[in-house]
Design an enzyme around this catalytic site. Structure first.
Site, short mmCIF file in Angstrom:
data_model
loop_
_atom_site.label_atom_id
_atom_site.label_comp_id
_atom_site.label_asym_id
_atom_site.label_seq_id
_atom_site.Cartn_x
_atom_site.Cartn_y
_atom_site.Cartn_z
N ASP A 1 0.95 -1.26 0.03
CA ASP A 1 0.12 -0.07 0.08
C ASP A 1 0.94 1.23 0.14
O ASP A 1 2.03 1.24 0.42
CB ASP A 1 -0.92 0.16 1.32
CG ASP A 1 -1.89 -1.08 1.31
OD1 ASP A 1 -2.17 -1.68 0.32
OD2 ASP A 1 -2.19 -1.35 2.35
N TYR B 1 6.47 -10.16 6.24
CA TYR B 1 6.57 -8.68 6.47
C TYR B 1 6.85 -8.35 8.07
O TYR B 1 6.75 -9.15 8.85
CB TYR B 1 4.96 -8.34 6.20
CG TYR B 1 4.56 -8.09 4.94
CD1 TYR B 1 4.67 -6.84 4.26
CD2 TYR B 1 4.15 -9.11 4.19
CE1 TYR B 1 4.17 -6.62 2.91
CE2 TYR B 1 3.85 -8.90 2.88
CZ TYR B 1 3.77 -7.62 2.22
OH TYR B 1 3.42 -7.38 1.21
#
Lengths: 280, 280
Positions: free
Chosen positions: B53, B114
């Site tokens: 994002d 992540y």
């Protein structure tokens, strides 16, 4: 009440730490004084321990100030919280304590420590690029380490002083400022792979493949001349590039001639780490 | 020649990794394809391993592409150097290698990892503020660690999927994308004081006084749903604030209902660390 504040900032978007003579440019001192003024309802002036150039960061900058009693935020932690609510995201007060009346962030300081970060690798590292100098050329680290260590001791370091010597100096006590400084420690360090917020040591690890070495040039001195760390780093890099011999450093110092030293390294790799005071 | 590139970027000034439908907004894919196009003299398309994002960073993003032979930069390291000369400072190619024809950065990936960074402390840290979420409230770390660990396993994780589920997913294989994912590892970690480029371990040290804890929420999965890490982090923070019990996590998962999970944590604490592929 007399206060000592510890201040951290990302220097990227600041025109240095000190208020400019013309009052122009966004400065750390300007932001802190503006926030203090809003809190106190009257102007408050601060003194800072180290003058940092435009683009230079700090994790342990120190400020001293008199905070008006009537502002009713006597507890230092209250001042810290209130200031952090007013300050922009790139500067913050990270500690606050009451100091004796005679305490002055600049004149009471006994030692200052700076670190300059160098990312030595073929490829840049965008996640480090605000805080380190990227050097593509191969560096002779042994020669650099020797060159750095030769800075230790008490010397006249005029050869490493920037053009700003007309400006009042840290530890200036006379009309003609002295360029003698005592460097207590000067070291080249390889920071290990753990020196990253993103280092991954879990068993399923595939380490990221950005091959290179993160180097730190650490200097501790009683006080620093303008651009002194950056000029030392620029000179040490000349040694790393094999353009200068490490053994030439004492002669550069003795020359007291800025033109004998290397170029001034860019500011963004530099960070003021801590300042030492007598206990109070 | 078919290439695999490893890419690092500071996501702050990007509108995410993927080219926007309307071609608007500065994207990582857009910058890489523009640089490749200039190098090759013709359009080159890339596929990226993970869709990140706006504001999310990457240290180990992976791209696959066909580089035209006639561009005469067959050696992957030559492509890497040339691209880095063309790319802006906030994105770089950190490794390059020749890959077999069938290699696809997204579809060949087996695991992705992540990390989300949280700075838990009364005062902000400006030198970490681009890369971590500052949380002032006290956190129940034991409860958070338990909540994170309950994400491990193979589950339908629709409750943690953002609104963007209309967009094609990682590992989508059917018309109706599955929301089942396998989370191989989910951990809350305290990063030690050494996890900083400015940590000072020299004998004359006065440690800087910014008291707090740097936390990492690490997730390894076969693939991720849109905003999945950020929604998990937002939910785990609810547990840390004692607004939700750690033991409620399995029920949240079973609900498949986004409204049962916590808010979506802000993007800037998140970084794509690595992507795993079968060896070739």
């Amino acid at each position: 009440v007399h206060l000592k504040l510890t201040i951290e900032y990302d220097g990227t978007d600041f025109s240095g730490s000190q208020l400019q003579a013309e009052g122009r440019g966004r400065t750390v001192q300007g932001e802190i004084e503006a926030a203090l003024g809003r809190l106190a309802g009257e102007p408050v002036r601060v003194a800072l321990a180290g003058r940092t150039d435009s683009g230079v960061h700090a994790i342990g900058q120190v400020a001293s100030l008199d905070f008006p009693e009537r502002a009713r935020l006597e507890r230092p932690v209250g001042v810290m919280r209130a200031l952090n609510g007013l300050l922009p995201a790139d500067v913050a007060v990270t500690a606050a304590e009451v100091a004796p009346d005679g305490f002055h962030a600049r004149f009471s300081a006994r030692k200052r420590a700076y670190r300059y970060l160098i990312w030595s690798a073929p490829a840049p590292r965008p996640l480090l690029s605000r805080y380190s100098l990227h050097v593509r050329r191969k560096l002779d680290l042994a020669a650099m380490a020797e060159a750095v260590s030769l800075i230790e001791g008490t010397h006249d370091l005029a050869a490493f002083a920037g053009q700003a010597m007309g400006v009042p100096q840290e530890s200036e006590t006379e009309d003609r400022p002295s360029t003698v400084r005592t460097v207590y420690a000067a070291r080249l360090k390889r920071l290990d792979a753990r020196a990253s917020f993103w280092a991954w040591d879990a068993p399923e690890c595939q380490e990221t493949s950005n091959e290179g070495t993160l180097l730190a040039i650490d200097l501790v001195a009683n006080a620093f001349l303008p651009q002194m760390v950056r000029t030392i780093v620029g000179t040490v890099l000349e040694v790393g590039y094999e353009k200068m011999e490490a053994q030439a450093i004492p002669a550069v110092i003795q020359s007291r001639d800025r033109s004998q030293a290397g170029p001034t390294a860019r500011p963004h790799g530099l960070c003021l780490i801590w300042v030492e005071y007598p206990e109070f």
